[in-house]
Structure formats: C-alpha cells, structure tokens
Design a protein around this motif. Sequence first.
Motif, PDB file in Angstrom:
ATOM      1  N   ILE A 169       2.434  14.131  11.457  1.00 20.11           N
ATOM      2  CA  ILE A 169       1.242  14.452  12.220  1.00 20.11           C
ATOM      3  C   ILE A 169       1.133  15.950  12.471  1.00 20.11           C
ATOM      4  N   ARG A 170       2.290  16.572  12.740  1.00 26.70           N
ATOM      5  CA  ARG A 170       2.258  18.011  13.007  1.00 26.70           C
ATOM      6  C   ARG A 170       1.945  18.795  11.747  1.00 26.70           C
ATOM      7  N   THR A 171       2.392  18.271  10.607  1.00 27.92           N
ATOM      8  CA  THR A 171       2.368  19.077   9.395  1.00 27.92           C
ATOM      9  C   THR A 171       1.464  18.514   8.314  1.00 27.92           C
ATOM     10  N   GLY A 172       0.997  17.283   8.510  1.00 27.03           N
ATOM     11  CA  GLY A 172       0.224  16.662   7.436  1.00 27.03           C
ATOM     12  C   GLY A 172       1.037  16.462   6.184  1.00 27.03           C
ATOM     13  N   SER A 173       2.341  16.316   6.357  1.00 22.03           N
ATOM     14  CA  SER A 173       3.221  16.352   5.193  1.00 22.03           C
ATOM     15  C   SER A 173       3.575  14.987   4.641  1.00 22.03           C
ATOM     16  N   SER A 174       3.023  13.956   5.244  1.00 17.95           N
ATOM     17  CA  SER A 174       3.418  12.625   4.811  1.00 17.95           C
ATOM     18  C   SER A 174       2.212  11.795   4.415  1.00 17.95           C
ATOM     19  N   TRP A 175       2.522  10.698   3.798  1.00 19.02           N
ATOM     20  CA  TRP A 175       1.515   9.750   3.372  1.00 19.02           C
ATOM     21  C   TRP A 175       0.900   9.049   4.585  1.00 19.02           C
ATOM     22  N   HIS A 176      -0.416   8.854   4.543  1.00 17.70           N
ATOM     23  CA  HIS A 176      -1.120   8.170   5.625  1.00 17.70           C
ATOM     24  C   HIS A 176      -1.820   6.930   5.110  1.00 17.70           C
ATOM     25  N   HIS A 177      -1.932   5.972   5.984  1.00 17.19           N
ATOM     26  CA  HIS A 177      -2.812   4.834   5.723  1.00 17.19           C
ATOM     27  C   HIS A 177      -3.154   4.231   7.072  1.00 17.19           C
ATOM     28  N   PRO A 178      -4.360   3.689   7.221  1.00 24.92           N
ATOM     29  CA  PRO A 178      -4.711   3.118   8.524  1.00 24.92           C
ATOM     30  C   PRO A 178      -3.704   2.086   9.023  1.00 24.92           C
ATOM     31  N   LEU A 179      -3.080   1.360   8.117  1.00 25.59           N
ATOM     32  CA  LEU A 179      -2.162   0.306   8.554  1.00 25.59           C
ATOM     33  C   LEU A 179      -0.715   0.769   8.655  1.00 25.59           C
ATOM     34  N   PHE A 180      -0.465   2.023   8.351  1.00 30.00           N
ATOM     35  CA  PHE A 180       0.898   2.554   8.447  1.00 30.00           C
ATOM     36  C   PHE A 180       1.032   3.277   9.780  1.00 30.00           C
ATOM     37  N   ASP A 181       1.777   2.698  10.702  1.00 32.92           N
ATOM     38  CA  ASP A 181       1.971   3.300  12.029  1.00 32.92           C
ATOM     39  C   ASP A 181       2.693   4.628  11.862  1.00 32.92           C
TER      40      ASP A 181
ATOM     41  N   ARG B  71       0.789  -1.221   0.000  1.00 33.83           N
ATOM     42  CA  ARG B  71       0.000   0.000   0.000  1.00 33.83           C
ATOM     43  C   ARG B  71       0.825   1.277   0.000  1.00 33.83           C
ATOM     44  N   VAL B  72       2.098   1.189   0.341  1.00 35.86           N
ATOM     45  CA  VAL B  72       2.889   2.420   0.443  1.00 35.86           C
ATOM     46  C   VAL B  72       3.001   3.077  -0.933  1.00 35.86           C
ATOM     47  N   PRO B  73       3.256   4.387  -0.951  1.00 37.01           N
ATOM     48  CA  PRO B  73       3.331   5.093  -2.232  1.00 37.01           C
ATOM     49  C   PRO B  73       4.316   4.444  -3.193  1.00 37.01           C
ATOM     50  N   ALA B  74       3.917   4.323  -4.441  1.00 39.67           N
ATOM     51  CA  ALA B  74       4.777   3.699  -5.441  1.00 39.67           C
ATOM     52  C   ALA B  74       4.319   4.098  -6.826  1.00 39.67           C
ATOM     53  N   GLU B  75       5.266   4.259  -7.707  1.00 39.07           N
ATOM     54  CA  GLU B  75       4.923   4.482  -9.107  1.00 39.07           C
ATOM     55  C   GLU B  75       5.408   3.343  -9.988  1.00 39.07           C
ATOM     56  N   ARG B  76       6.713   3.239 -10.108  1.00 40.89           N
ATOM     57  CA  ARG B  76       7.238   2.224 -11.028  1.00 40.89           C
ATOM     58  C   ARG B  76       7.614   0.923 -10.324  1.00 40.89           C
ATOM     59  N   TYR B  77       7.893   1.027  -9.058  1.00 41.28           N
ATOM     60  CA  TYR B  77       8.348  -0.145  -8.312  1.00 41.28           C
ATOM     61  C   TYR B  77       7.922   0.044  -6.868  1.00 41.28           C
ATOM     62  N   ARG B  78       8.049  -1.030  -6.096  1.00 41.24           N
ATOM     63  CA  ARG B  78       7.714  -0.884  -4.685  1.00 41.24           C
ATOM     64  C   ARG B  78       8.722  -1.613  -3.793  1.00 41.24           C
ATOM     65  N   SER B  79       9.251  -0.864  -2.864  1.00 37.24           N
ATOM     66  CA  SER B  79      10.112  -1.290  -1.756  1.00 37.24           C
ATOM     67  C   SER B  79      11.594  -1.341  -2.071  1.00 37.24           C
ATOM     68  N   ALA B  80      12.370  -1.247  -0.989  1.00 34.13           N
ATOM     69  CA  ALA B  80      13.829  -1.224  -1.040  1.00 34.13           C
ATOM     70  C   ALA B  80      14.376  -2.274  -0.085  1.00 34.13           C
TER      71      ALA B  80
END
Lengths: 506, 506
Positions: free
Chosen positions: A420-432, A295-304
Amino acid sequence: MAVIAQRQGDHRPALHFTPRTGFMNDPNGLVYTKGVWHLYYQLDDQQLVAGRPEWGHATSTDLLHWKRHEKAIKAPSEHESIWSGCCVLDCNNTSGQFDESTGPDDRIVAIFTLHTQGHQTQNVAFSSDGGYTFTGHKHNPVLDIGWADFRDPKVLWHAPSNQWVMVVAKCHQFKIGFYSSPDLIHWHHLSDFEGSGVRGYQYEMPNLVQVPFDDDNQRKKWVLFLSVGPGAPLGGSFTQYFLGEFDGTIFTSDDHYLRTADLGKDWYAAQTWFNSPDGQAYGIGWASNWQYCNRVPAERYRSAMSLPRKFSIREVPLNEATKSLSLISRPVDLNIVRMASDDMPIAFTHGSANVKPSTEVIYQRHMRGSGSFEFKLKIKSGTSSAGVLVDIANPSGHSVRLDFVVEREGMFISMDRGGIRTGSSWHHPLFDDKVCMWVPNTQSIYDVHVIVDAYVCELFAMDGAYAFTNTFFLQDGVASILSVSQDTAGTEVFDVHELCPLQRDR
Amino acid sequence: MAVIAQRQGDHRPALHFTPRTGFMNDPNGLVYTKGVWHLYYQLDDQQLVAGRPEWGHATSTDLLHWKRHEKAIKAPSEHESIWSGCCVLDCNNTSGQFDESTGPDDRIVAIFTLHTQGHQTQNVAFSSDGGYTFTGHKHNPVLDIGWADFRDPKVLWHAPSNQWVMVVAKCHQFKIGFYSSPDLIHWHHLSDFEGSGVRGYQYEMPNLVQVPFDDDNQRKKWVLFLSVGPGAPLGGSFTQYFLGEFDGTIFTSDDHYLRTADLGKDWYAAQTWFNSPDGQAYGIGWASNWQYCNRVPAERYRSAMSLPRKFSIREVPLNEATKSLSLISRPVDLNIVRMASDDMPIAFTHGSANVKPSTEVIYQRHMRGSGSFEFKLKIKSGTSSAGVLVDIANPSGHSVRLDFVVEREGMFISMDRGGIRTGSSWHHPLFDDKVCMWVPNTQSIYDVHVIVDAYVCELFAMDGAYAFTNTFFLQDGVASILSVSQDTAGTEVFDVHELCPLQRDR
C-alpha cells in the motif's frame, strides 16, 4: 472485472512444494512408508484455474526436498475427476487385494472422491509399488449415498475397535460422516458429527488424528480438522479444528468454541500423514484461499503447499484467568536447509525508548537472493502502544511489511502484503491487502518465528500456539533484504538464516 | 509507530450519532419512554482515545435526528469511571425509590458498571425526570463478586417469572452471568451461560432480547448478543449472537454455531432498546473496532454509532440444502430524511455482456455534498466470474470502492477502503484496507442496500440477512459521486437518495 493470469515472477518457493504446471489445491493421500513421505495433491495440469482435478504426486525423505512424479491417479473419463482423499498402508492386507509378492510396506490403498456432475462417491484404488501407480477397484464406488456433495474421505486405523474409520464431508448438510470398514471396501455408517463454529457455505476436508501432548508424547488427544468455505469470517475459506474423544463410533467434541488452526488467510484443507515413523502428527495445508486462489499471479502453475508442520497439544492462556487446550503448530526441523555461512545468531537490544517510529533500522541483512529465509524475534510485552516493524524487501525496494503493535492486553501482528505504501505488490479486489492477528499478553516476551519463501510467509508465535500463513506477491523479484526497526527497548532479532535446499527440483 | 490524532475532515455523519467532543465507544442505557428514544454512551470528553468513560446522553424522537444533552452519569471520583450498562423503565416502582409525584413513565433506573483499578461492580442510579438526571443509589454497589472484569449489565423485565433479569459479562472467564431481582437492587445469581463460537480475549456487552419473526410479529425468539475482542477472527473485535430459549433461569442455545451479527469490521457492542413502543426489537452498534479505534483520523471527537436497526428473525439459506434461523438487520425507516427533489427511482439494465471490466459507467450521480446518501442494487446471480463495481468518490476524485464479484456458488462483496489504487485514504498498519464478505447463491437476484454517511458505510444484503458495516477515511472531503459499472447484464441501480436531516445538531 474478469481477471486473467498474471506474471508470478521468476522464483518459485525453495521449500514450499509447488506443482510443475497447472492448478494445485488440496493435499491428498498423505502417507509415509519405507522412509518416504508421499504427498499427493489436487492437480489440473491443463489450466491455471480450478477445473478437473486428478492426483499429482511428489515424495520426500525429509519433508523439505520434494521430487515430483507422474500423476498417481487419473480420471477414468473426461466427464469425471478425482477429488480429494487419503492413502493408508494396508500392511496386513485387510483388503485382500495384495498378494504375497507385495511387501507389507508397499501395500498402499487410496480412498478418494470420484466427482461427476451432480454426484460424488467414495472410491478406492490399490498400489502394489508403495504408492507410485494405482489400479482402481473393480467394484467402485465403495460408498455412494446418492449425493452431489459428499467428499474428501480420510481414513485411519482405529486399533481399539480393530477397524478402519473414515471421516467424510456431507458438505452442504454441515455434517461429518463417520464410517467403518474391516477391509476398506465395505463401509458401514457409524455416526454423523454436526460440528460447531463456522458453517459458511460448506464443510470440506475433514481429518481425524491423534495428536501427542507437548509435554508427554505418550498422551494423545483426538483432533478433528475441518475446512470451511467460502463464508469464513471476513469472506474466504479457513481451517477450524475440534478437540474431543473418539470411541470408535462417535466423536464427541470437548466444547463448542471456534478453534482456528491458522489465523492467516492461506492455510486451507489441512491433512496429516498416515503412519508417521515416530508416531507424531505431521501435516500440511494448501497455502491459498478460495477467495482469490484462481486470480493470484501465475505463469506456469498456481499455488504452493505450506511447509509440513509437526502438531502437538498444549494449554494456551487466553487471558490471565482462562487457558484453552490448543493445537500447537511448528514447522518441521529446518536445520538441514539452513545455510552454514554467515549464520551467527544476532541479538540486538535497543537502549532508547525515544526512537522515532519507523525511522531507525536496528538490524538489516542482505540475503543472497534465493527469496527463502527465516528469522526470529523476541519482543518485550508492555503496557503502551509501541512495537516493531519488519520490512521484507527485494532489491527493487518493493516490500511487504510486518508490524508488531504492542498494547497492554496483547500484541497485534499486521501484515501489509498489498504494497500500500509503495504500490509494489499485486492487487485484486478479493485479495486482502492487510491481514491481522492478535496474541494476548500472557508472558513477558512475545516470541515469533517467521519463514519467508518466495511468496509464502509463515509466522509462528508463542512457541507454536499461533500460526499465521499468508501469501504475498511482490513486483520485480523475491525478497532478499530483511530490515527490523523498533520504537521500544528490548527487541531481539536472532537466528536469521538463508534457507537453501541441497538439491532443487524446480 | 506511535500514532497521533489526525485530521478527520470537515464533515460529521449526518445521520450516524457522534459525540460533540472526546472519545465515544459502547452504546449504553437504551430506553424508550414518553415518545423519546434515549441513547447514552461511553464518553471520555477529555481526550480522543479511550480513557476514563462516563455516560454521555442524546435523545431522538425518530432514531435519525439526535439532540445531545449534558452528561447523564458522572464518575464520583477521579479514580473511578462509569462503564457500560443499561436503563429500564420502572413504571411500577418495583425499586421503591420513586414517589407518587414522579409519573410512571419518568421512572428510569440505570444499571451500570463502576470501574476502579482491579475491581468492577454493578451499580444503580435513579432518574425521576425521564432519564435526564440521575442520582446514585446510596447502597451501591448492588452486585459485587470481587472480580476485576465483571461488567456491562443489561436488564430486562421477564414477565413469565415476574422478575428483573440481568445479563452481565464475566469477561475473562468467558461466561455470561444471569441474575434476577424483584427490585433492581437485590440480585440473585440464576445461572451462567458459557457461550460458544469465538472467545478471543474476553466477553463484553451481553444483551438478551426477544426478537419477533419476520413473517409473524407475535412469534418471538430469544437472542443473546455478545461482543468479543480482541481476538476475533483476523484480529479485532466483533459481535456474535446466540438464538435460544430462556425460561427465567437458564438460557439454552439452540445450537453451537458461530453467528455473526454484522460481517463488517465496525459494528461492536450492540445493544437494544428497552420498552420500544411497538414491541419490536430496535438496536444500535458502535461503528468502530478496538483494533484501530484509538488511531483513526479525528480532530474534536472520535467514532460514531451505527444507524439504529430493527431486528427480526428469519430462516436464511446457507446453500441449497441447509437453512439457518438468523438475525435479520434492517436500518430504521429513512423516509423522512430522503431528499424529495431529484429523487426519481432509477432503474438501469445493461444490454451487453461484453462490456470491458471497469471501463463502462452504467450509472453516475453527483450528490449535493452532504456526504450522506443511499442506493440499492439488484445483481443477477450467475455461474461465471463477473460483477459490479461501485465507486464512492469525493470531488477530488478520491474514492472507496465496492466490488461485487459474482461466482457460481455465491457473491463476494469486497470494500477497498484504503484507497489502494489512488492513495486517497488514511492508512494504518492495523486498519484493514480491504474487507470482504460473502453471500451464497440461493436466489436469482442479489439485493443490496448501501448507506454512506461521511465515513461510515452500512451495507445490507438479501433483505437484511447480511449486514456489513465499515468505516473509511477519504482524504479531502466526503463522497458525493456515485458511479456504478458492470461487466454483465442485468444489474439495476435504484432508490438513489441523498439523505438530509431536517435539522442538524452538529
């Protein structure tokens, strides 16, 4: 609530390996030969979520610069897939599958799980060109017990008993099977290890290896890595390990405590390299978590992948009365990628204990924008609640934050990766959005080494006694500004380096 | 970064016990006699952070309505404090400290830790009025091994060996000491149990109890609760438990797996009641975490207890191949506090599988504003990513959110308690804004029971096989609106009740 792929931003990690396209998970087949570190990996290059994996392939001569190659092992049919496994160097041709024209250092054997619906078997394939192309054994599978969840073989040469030894997960029975073979083809059941600690939903990715002690490289300890998930404490997947003895037949754990190889959310499926040139234990983990990897943000590939690590063994104090033999994790030497200019070590000691929290920046540094840098901290241990705050920001002002909260009994390290302070990141219910670890107060100084690389943050504390790997996903580009504030005296910020590979293969 | 006390809002929990003023932590001295459930607790009524505890005291006849009393045990000097411990009913006057004028059911003995700087000893005090006032034994301490961290005695009567048995934490040595006594005054060392699972920084609050099986109340299993922290996975404190055999001398664990009594962040220091009237095992936990307990919003007091729970033992499937004997946790019967009006059970089944995520509210209910209510869900297990979303909101629109994400292998339950979407909740670096647990897919329906009470949320899944207790701190008042959305067919919302105590003692 269905989640679709989202923007990953422009930047890949500079040093952390990523696949060109598709979904990557476990590292596979780690083997060193002829000056080359081979990294294979679970890869579905047809989509951005876990699906039908085969073996991707990359190589490196320094564990920091990676060159991608053609897929090394492909599924024989569309109903099958190539799940995780290992490679060994069969220099003595125990398998009898190599002829004299193949140099001893080119004789690579892959042992892997072939997956079909409801059935997993262990299979072998042979490479006569040092690991670039493989041919499946004509009598595969070489190990089949008729089970649906029986996978992830890892093989080592056990010299005292003059045999190959495989550890393989009997996933849903929560056992690690031990098998032996003279030739990598005929396998004999030795024993089952039942494990302890966390069971969760299933066992995966066992890895047995001898790891040298920190203070005596000749002295070694058997370490059995085991990946578990879902169902780790607080939900996801993680890697535990056991210390013990292995006599060629049975692995006996020294004790039954839960030992966690990395306290972050994103270090799974750890494996070590076969045949490392200096006899030391080098390994790597997958920098994601089955809780949210699809679920994490991805365009061409996912994960490192994580950075490769050098492991050792050392006694670590848990409190003033008890020490515990522990796995020590340090990133491989980064010297060759540290930028030479603007690299003066920086030491800062703050004089006042009355600074308002989070208001005074004691150190700030703007990087050149690669998104890859490191820094070290020395934080004075203490008796009162106080600490250090590190902001890792991009030019848009979006940031992740590390809080080092010093208490009498120890120090909490919290990472706010959800903006959380800035709303600057990606959110998902399962992403702590917050992750937290704890270091006991057993020395006068807490030492911390942090490596930030696009969306991966690896933190090492107390000279490798604690590792804490977590991903984060900033909006609007990678971080290039490091700010450190403190509200007590005595913190040092030093060894701040931008990290830049000499040649990038993106 | 220093954090000061913050507004707690207007509302206390209606059913979860809270102290009138000051800082509360561990439950102590749980004993039932003469129709009364006694709850003592660690209390520093001079401040809102952990400091110099004594024993607060409350009683209940139904485990839901609590009456506060005067402090039961006070520190003899300002250099000492009364740390955790237990009470027993000494109806047969084994201690020889009661005369005939004291009825058998009034003979209460407290066994607790006296703490001074660098030294902890076990002490006893006697109550001849059924637990309201205590007099210290003149020859205290009754157990002193000269250690700084040796605490939290819990005593039971072991009928087969005709002796009192104490379990007590040798905290920094990671051992649980077992001692026996004929009279609660003279103690003899039996054995040490080394434990397994998580060590963290220290062991605390052991509790040994026989727990009946779910399907056969006559059959019982020994359960040893153990609280550990800091240093639990992902940072804080938590309660693990062991299942085993106890022969009057030695406790032997059935196996060495980590068993977690509650998968949430806020259920620590669990203890069970001595002398429960029906021979069942009733217990309670402290609904907070040493990771942030000194920092959460508070005005006059800080922290609550969990609801009392009834424990049992049952085999729980971990996957399709393995079952694990497990502790089952259910809240005590809430029938007497369920509001009679507007209480028709509501069943809702959504017909369409194509509803947009999070957009269609299938059920909404406005409560009367007490902040205390419960609901149950039945969620169909499935093979694709889908789920149910529950918003628990106050009239200002601020909410916490529960996400039930159904996957092939199981269901993740995530709680966003940080108001990440809305900025509506209290934040702190050490307060995990998202918490997550996992339930394997072993039945066709996931059943869930949620109790919300001001700032405490207790969730029970799979008929008590999983408990998940977490606090949250909404801005602008307690929640009174329950909304349930889903994106797949088949969810039922039912047994929605506002919970209202008959008489409130706030």
